[in-house]
Design a protein around this motif. Structure first.
Motif, PDB file in Angstrom:
ATOM      1  N   ASP A  15       0.823  -1.209   0.000  1.00 24.94           N
ATOM      2  CA  ASP A  15       0.000   0.000   0.000  1.00 24.94           C
ATOM      3  C   ASP A  15       0.858   1.261   0.000  1.00 24.94           C
ATOM      4  O   ASP A  15       0.363   2.340  -0.294  1.00 24.94           O
ATOM      5  CB  ASP A  15      -0.996   0.012   1.156  1.00 24.94           C
TER       6      ASP A  15
ATOM      7  N   ASN B 108      -6.665  10.466  10.336  1.00 27.25           N
ATOM      8  CA  ASN B 108      -7.843  10.994   9.641  1.00 27.25           C
ATOM      9  C   ASN B 108      -9.018  10.030   9.736  1.00 27.25           C
ATOM     10  O   ASN B 108     -10.179  10.456   9.845  1.00 27.25           O
ATOM     11  CB  ASN B 108      -7.511  11.284   8.181  1.00 27.25           C
ATOM     12  N   GLU B 109      -8.733   8.734   9.716  1.00 24.46           N
ATOM     13  CA  GLU B 109      -9.798   7.753   9.877  1.00 24.46           C
ATOM     14  C   GLU B 109     -10.410   7.843  11.273  1.00 24.46           C
ATOM     15  O   GLU B 109     -11.630   7.757  11.433  1.00 24.46           O
ATOM     16  CB  GLU B 109      -9.232   6.349   9.649  1.00 24.46           C
TER      17      GLU B 109
ATOM     18  N   ALA C 298       2.739   8.739   6.141  1.00 23.18           N
ATOM     19  CA  ALA C 298       1.470   8.665   5.410  1.00 23.18           C
ATOM     20  C   ALA C 298       0.509   7.703   6.106  1.00 23.18           C
ATOM     21  O   ALA C 298      -0.695   7.962   6.193  1.00 23.18           O
ATOM     22  CB  ALA C 298       1.717   8.221   3.978  1.00 23.18           C
ATOM     23  N   ARG C 299       1.026   6.588   6.624  1.00 18.30           N
ATOM     24  CA  ARG C 299       0.196   5.624   7.335  1.00 18.30           C
ATOM     25  C   ARG C 299      -0.363   6.241   8.613  1.00 18.30           C
ATOM     26  O   ARG C 299      -1.554   6.082   8.935  1.00 18.30           O
ATOM     27  CB  ARG C 299       1.013   4.378   7.658  1.00 18.30           C
TER      28      ARG C 299
ATOM     29  N   ASP D 186      -0.837   9.452   9.198  1.00 13.90           N
ATOM     30  CA  ASP D 186      -1.831  10.461   8.805  1.00 13.90           C
ATOM     31  C   ASP D 186      -3.149   9.802   8.405  1.00 13.90           C
ATOM     32  O   ASP D 186      -4.228  10.294   8.752  1.00 13.90           O
ATOM     33  CB  ASP D 186      -1.311  11.304   7.651  1.00 13.90           C
ATOM     34  N   ARG D 187      -3.065   8.693   7.670  1.00  9.63           N
ATOM     35  CA  ARG D 187      -4.281   7.979   7.261  1.00  9.63           C
ATOM     36  C   ARG D 187      -5.043   7.473   8.480  1.00  9.63           C
ATOM     37  O   ARG D 187      -6.265   7.631   8.573  1.00  9.63           O
ATOM     38  CB  ARG D 187      -3.904   6.814   6.353  1.00  9.63           C
ATOM     39  N   ASP D 188      -4.323   6.890   9.432  1.00 11.34           N
ATOM     40  CA  ASP D 188      -4.980   6.376  10.627  1.00 11.34           C
ATOM     41  C   ASP D 188      -5.594   7.495  11.458  1.00 11.34           C
ATOM     42  O   ASP D 188      -6.692   7.342  11.999  1.00 11.34           O
ATOM     43  CB  ASP D 188      -3.990   5.585  11.478  1.00 11.34           C
TER      44      ASP D 188
END
Length: 110
Positions: A7, A81-82, A74-75, A77-79
């Motif tokens: 990913d 935001n989720e 990035a991981r 930040d993704r977590d």
């Protein structure tokens, strides 16, 4: 190199010149120079192939460390935001105040 999962392959590649590559390249070159100095050889003139090899190796490792660092951020930040999307009531926007509402009026005393 296999340190970045699948990913993370969608991320844009980092620039060729980045801080990790430059730093590790300099450390590789310096270690070759230090090795020459410890063995009582002229540091700049002898073992140029080893200096080039260690600098290139440092550049390669620094580039891939930067790729992994970008993937990690990035991981995260993704977590984050989720999480914000799952619990919007915990992250309500506050009303904006002007500076005049925050700061007390200033009256100089003479």
């Amino acid at each position: 190199m296999g340190i970045v999962p699948e990913d993370g392959k969608a991320l844009p590649p980092p620039g060729i010149v980045n801080r990790n590559s430059v730093w590790l390249s300099g450390m590789g070159w310096f270690s070759a120079m230090l090795h020459n100095a410890f063995n009582h050889r002229p540091p700049l003139k002898s073992g140029v192939h080893r200096q080039f090899l260690l600098a290139t190796l440092g550049w390669f490792i620094g580039y891939h460390l930067t790729k992994y660092e970008n993937y990690t951020y990035a991981r995260l930040d993704r977590d984050m935001n989720e999480y914000v999307k799952l619990f919007p009531e915990r992250f309500e926007t506050k009303e904006k105040k002007t500076l005049a509402e925050i700061v007390e009026p200033f009256h100089p005393v003479r």
